[in-house]
Design a protein around this motif. Structure first.
Motif, PDB file in Angstrom:
ATOM      1  N   UNK A  43     -14.993   9.526 -14.189  1.00  0.00           N
ATOM      2  CA  UNK A  43     -15.996   8.479 -14.386  1.00  0.00           C
ATOM      3  C   UNK A  43     -16.945   8.853 -15.526  1.00  0.00           C
ATOM      4  N   UNK A  75      -0.726   9.973   0.723  1.00  0.00           N
ATOM      5  CA  UNK A  75      -1.480   8.757   1.066  1.00  0.00           C
ATOM      6  C   UNK A  75      -2.978   9.010   0.882  1.00  0.00           C
ATOM      7  N   UNK A  76      -3.581   8.266  -0.021  1.00  0.00           N
ATOM      8  CA  UNK A  76      -5.012   8.423  -0.266  1.00  0.00           C
ATOM      9  C   UNK A  76      -5.395   7.785  -1.587  1.00  0.00           C
ATOM     10  N   UNK A  77      -6.580   7.253  -1.638  1.00  0.00           N
ATOM     11  CA  UNK A  77      -7.044   6.574  -2.854  1.00  0.00           C
ATOM     12  C   UNK A  77      -8.346   7.222  -3.308  1.00  0.00           C
ATOM     13  N   UNK A  78      -8.208   8.092  -4.306  1.00  0.00           N
ATOM     14  CA  UNK A  78      -9.340   8.911  -4.713  1.00  0.00           C
ATOM     15  C   UNK A  78      -9.557   8.810  -6.210  1.00  0.00           C
ATOM     16  N   UNK A  79     -10.804   8.791  -6.610  1.00  0.00           N
ATOM     17  CA  UNK A  79     -11.090   8.974  -8.024  1.00  0.00           C
ATOM     18  C   UNK A  79     -12.100  10.100  -8.118  1.00  0.00           C
ATOM     19  N   UNK A  80     -12.191  10.711  -9.253  1.00  0.00           N
ATOM     20  CA  UNK A  80     -13.165  11.790  -9.319  1.00  0.00           C
ATOM     21  C   UNK A  80     -14.290  11.391 -10.258  1.00  0.00           C
ATOM     22  N   UNK A  81     -15.469  11.889  -9.938  1.00  0.00           N
ATOM     23  CA  UNK A  81     -16.651  11.527 -10.722  1.00  0.00           C
ATOM     24  C   UNK A  81     -16.558  12.062 -12.143  1.00  0.00           C
ATOM     25  N   UNK A  82     -15.785  13.129 -12.319  1.00  0.00           N
ATOM     26  CA  UNK A  82     -15.643  13.711 -13.658  1.00  0.00           C
ATOM     27  C   UNK A  82     -14.995  12.693 -14.602  1.00  0.00           C
ATOM     28  N   UNK A 120       0.896  13.505   2.706  1.00  0.00           N
ATOM     29  CA  UNK A 120      -0.017  14.151   1.753  1.00  0.00           C
ATOM     30  C   UNK A 120      -0.342  13.210   0.593  1.00  0.00           C
ATOM     31  N   UNK A 159       0.825  -1.212   0.000  1.00  0.00           N
ATOM     32  CA  UNK A 159       0.000   0.000   0.000  1.00  0.00           C
ATOM     33  C   UNK A 159       0.861   1.265   0.000  1.00  0.00           C
TER      34      UNK A 159
END
Lengths: 330, 285
Positions: free
Chosen positions: A320, A311-318, A309, A256
Motif C-alpha cells: 500500500x 485460502x486467505x485474502x491478504x494485502x500488506x501495508x508495505x 494454506x 472464491x
C-alpha cells in the motif's frame, strides 16, 4: 410438487393447463392450440425460473424436508454398506452416520450428517445437529479408514453442531477442533460432498478434505442467513439479503476457489429424481477419487494442507505504502 | 492548590459513568465491575489489569500482555504489515477495519513474533479482543500459519493467547476455512515434535475455540475467562432452561476435563517459563 415459493408461477400455470384439458374433455371443445401455446409458455417459464435461482431460493431447496439425505444417497452410490456405531467413549450420536462400503468395488469409509425424513426421525437424529460423541465417532471411523488405507467420503448436511448444555460439557469445541486437526494428517484420500446445508464449524468438522464438492443447490457458510442477519443487522428478517451478502451458494464458493467442483442438480432440485442425481454424483466423485488415488500416499496430507494454506485474502501495508509513494512521485 | 483540588474532583466524578462499559478506562480511578471497589487505575495497570481486591482479570491490550510476559526488549514482531482484503466485497467492512486500526493502533486482531521468557526462546501469538472482537479472518489465519512455519524452521515452541469471539462474519466462508488452515498447520507442527501451549483468555468462543485454541499440547486458561463453542443466549433459547452461573467459565471447563490448569495472569510468566524449561532439548546421558 414441493411448496417452494419460486415455483408458484409454474404450479399456477400447470393447474391452468390441467383445468383447460379437463374442460376440453368435459365440454368436448377443441382447445388444442390454446393448450399447446400454454405448454410452450410453461417450458419457457420453467427455463427462466430454474436458470435464475437466487441464493435464497437455493437455501429453500437445500432445506426441503424431501431433499435426499446421506442415507438416501449411500445405497445408490455404494454397495455393501454396513453402519458402525458409537464413539467408544460416551455414546452413539444418530445425527452422524458412518460405516464401511464398497465404491466401484473398492472398500471405502463413508460418513455423513443425517437429517430425519419426518418429525419422529428428526427428533431421533437431533435435526442432524451433532453432539461431541458424533464427531468422535466420525473420527474413530476415519482413523480406522486410515489404518486400513480406505479412502474416506463424507457427506455434509447440517445446520451446525448442536448448541446445548451437554454438548458444551462434553467439549463440542474440542471435538470439532480434533477432527480438523486429525483429518489434516490422514494418509488416505478424503472427498467431502456438501449435499444440503453446510453450517459452520459443525459442518467443517467432517469437511477437511482433498476435494470439496458441492451439489448445485446446497449451501456452505460460516453462519446461517438468519444468524448473519441477526448479528450484522440486528434483524433476522433480513435473511434473504444475508443469503446474498454472505456468498453461501455452490457458485459463490467456486468463485472464491474453495469448492473444487459443483455437481449439477436435476432441474428444480435433487429431490425431483434422486436416482438420476446419484448418477451425476457417482461420475464426479469417481473422477476425483481416481485422480487422488494416483497420488503417492505421502503426498495426500501435503495436498490437503496446501489446499487450506492457500485460502486467505491478504494485502500488506508495505505494498500500500509503495503504491502511495508511487502516487506522490507521479 | 485550590485549582488542583477541583481538577481531581472532576476526574473522580467521571468514574461511575464509565464503570459499566469500560472496567479500566483511562481515568485516574477505576471501579472493578466485580467487587465494586475503586482503585487507582495505575495500581490496577501495574497489577497486569488484575483487580488487587477480588482477582478479577480485566481486559488487557495485546501489547501490554506481551510486555508483562517476555524478557525486556526480546520481542521481535512478525508480519505486522498484513492487513485484510475484502473477499466477499462486504459493504462497510473496509471502513470497519480502518476504524479499528485507528482505534487500537493494530493492523489486525493478532500480534505474532518471537521472544524469550526467562531466557527460553518461544514464538508468541497474542490476540486482541479490541480489534473486531478478536475475530479470525484471513490475516489471523495466515499469521498463525506463518508463525507455525517459523516455529518448525527455528525449532522453537509456540504459545498462543486467544481472545476472540470466533470467525469473522464479514469474511464468510473464508473465515470458516481459517479454522481448517490453522488446525492443519498445527498438525504439521505436532508431527515435527513442536510444543504448542494454548492459553485461553476472556473470551475464547466459536470458531477459535473450535480450532487452534483447543489443540494445545497443554491448555491453560485465565481465571473467569468465558470459553465455549455456542453462545449462552443461543443455548438458553435452544434448550429452554437457565444455565448455571459458572457455565462456560474457565473453572467450569477445568471441572469437565477440558483444561490442564487455570493460571492467574500474575503467575503466567513463571508458569510458562517452567513449562518451556522442561521442554528444552535435553542431553541424553
Amino acid at each position: 410438487m414441493s411448496n417452494l415459493e419460486f415455483e408458484k408461477p409454474i404450479t399456477e400455470l400447470k393447474n391452468k393447463i390441467n383445468e383447460l384439458k379437463k374442460l376440453a374433455g368435459d365440454a368436448n371443445i377443441d382447445f388444442t392450440s390454446e393448450i399447446t401455446s400454454l405448454e410452450n409458455r410453461l417450458t419457457k417459464l420453467e427455463d427462466d425460473v430454474y436458470s435464475n435461482l437466487q441464493p435464497w431460493d437455493k437455501v429453500t431447496i437445500a432445506r426441503l424436508p424431501q431433499r435426499p439425505t446421506t442415507l438416501d444417497y449411500i445405497p445408490l452410490l455404494f454397495e455393501n454398506f454396513m453402519e458402525f456405531h458409537g464413539d467408544r467413549l460416551y455414546g452413539d450420536d444418530a445425527a452422524i452416520v458412518g460405516g464401511i462400503a464398497t465404491f466401484h468395488g473398492m472398500p471405502v469409509t463413508v460418513i455423513g450428517q443425517q437429517r430425519g425424513r419426518d418429525t419422529k426421525e428428526n427428533i431421533k437424529r437431533n435435526f442432524a445437529m451433532p453432539h461431541p460423541e458424533g464427531y468422535r465417532k466420525a473420527l474413530r471411523l476415519m482413523k480406522q479408514a486410515n489404518k486400513f488405507k480406505r479412502p474416506i467420503i463424507t457427506f455434509i448436511d447440517t445446520k451446525g453442531a448442536y448448541p446445548g448444555k451437554a454438548a458444551e460439557e462434553r467439549g463440542q469445541s474440542e471435538a470439532i477442533a480434533r477432527n480438523l486437526f486429525e483429518m489434516a494428517g490422514m494418509d488416505v484420500p478424503i472427498i467431502c460432498i456438501v449435499i444440503g446445508e453446510g453450517g459452520s464449524g459443525g459442518a467443517l468438522a467432517l469437511g477437511v478434505s482433498n476435494r470439496i464438492l458441492m451439489l448445485e443447490n446446497s449451501t456452505y457458510s460460516v453462519i446461517s442467513p438468519e444468524g448473519a442477519a441477526a448479528l450484522l443487522w440486528k434483524d433476522s428478517a433480513l435473511a434473504r439479503k444475508a443469503a446474498e451478502t454472505m456468498k453461501i451458494t455452490a457458485k459463490d464458493l467456486k468463485e472464491l476457489n474453495i469448492v473444487d467442483e459443483i455437481i449439477p442438480e436435476i432441474r428444480g432440485g435433487a429431490h425431483n429424481d434422486i436416482n438420476a442425481q446419484a448418477k451425476y454424483m457417482d461420475e464426479i466423485i469417481s473422477k476425483h477419487l481416481f485422480d487422488l488415488l494416483s497420488l503417492p500416499k505421502e503426498k495426500l496430507a501435503q495436498d490437503r494442507f496446501n489446499k487450506y494454506a492457500n485460502i486467505g485474502y491478504i494485502k500488506s501495508t508495505v505494498i500500500e505504502q509503495t503504491k502511495e509513494e508511487q502516487h506522490t512521485h507521479q | 492548590m485550590i485549582k488542583d483540588f477541583f481538577a481531581k474532583k472532576k476526574k473522580y466524578a467521571s468514574v461511575p459513568y464509565r464503570q459499566e462499559t469500560m472496567p479500566v478506562p483511562d481515568g485516574v480511578m477505576t471501579k472493578c465491575d466485580k467487587c465494586k471497589k475503586i482503585h487507582v487505575t495505575k495500581d490496577i495497570a501495574k497489577n497486569q489489569f488484575v483487580c488487587p481486591e477480588c482477582n478479577k482479570h480485566h481486559f488487557i491490550k495485546s501489547k501490554d500482555r506481551i510486555n508483562f510476559l517476555v524478557d525486556e526488549g526480546s520481542f521481535e514482531e512478525w508480519d505486522s504489515n498484513f492487513i485484510s482484503d475484502n473477499p466477499l466485497n462486504f459493504e462497510g467492512y473496509e471502513a470497519k477495519l480502518e476504524s479499528d486500526r485507528h482505534k487500537t493502533g493494530l493492523n489486525e486482531a493478532i500480534i505474532t513474533g518471537k521472544a524469550t521468557i526467562k531466557g527460553c526462546s518461544t514464538a508468541l501469538a497474542v490476540m486482541d479482543s479490541e480489534f473486531r472482537m478478536g475475530s479470525m479472518g484471513s490475516v489471523v489465519g495466515e499469521k498463525i500459519l506463518k508463525a507455525i512455519e517459523r516455529c518448525i524452521e527455528l525449532e522453537i515452541p509456540l504459545i498462543i493467547f486467544t481472545a476472540s469471539g470466533g470467525a469473522r462474519m464479514q469474511e464468510g466462508i473464508v473465515s470458516l476455512m481459517q479454522m481448517a488452515k490453522t488446525s492443519a498447520a498445527l498438525k504439521t507442527f505436532c508431527n515435527s515434535g513442536g510444543l504448542f501451549i494454548s492459553v485461553m483468555t476472556h473470551p475464547t468462543t466459536g470458531g477459535v475455540s473450535a480450532s487452534f485454541a483447543s489443540l494445545g499440547d497443554i491448555i491453560i486458561a485465565e481465571p473467569g475467562a468465558l470459553i465455549g463453542f455456542a453462545g449462552r443466549r443461543i443455548i438458553e433459547q435452544t434448550i429452554r432452561e437457565e444455565l448455571p452461573e459458572d457455565f462456560q467459565t474457565a473453572e467450569f471447563l477445568l471441572k469437565h476435563g477440558h483444561l490442564d490448569a487455570v493460571v492467574s495472569r500474575l503467575e503466567m510468566r513463571d508458569k510458562l517459563a517452567l513449562i518451556l524449561q522442561m521442554h528444552q532439548p535435553q542431553e541424553v546421558q
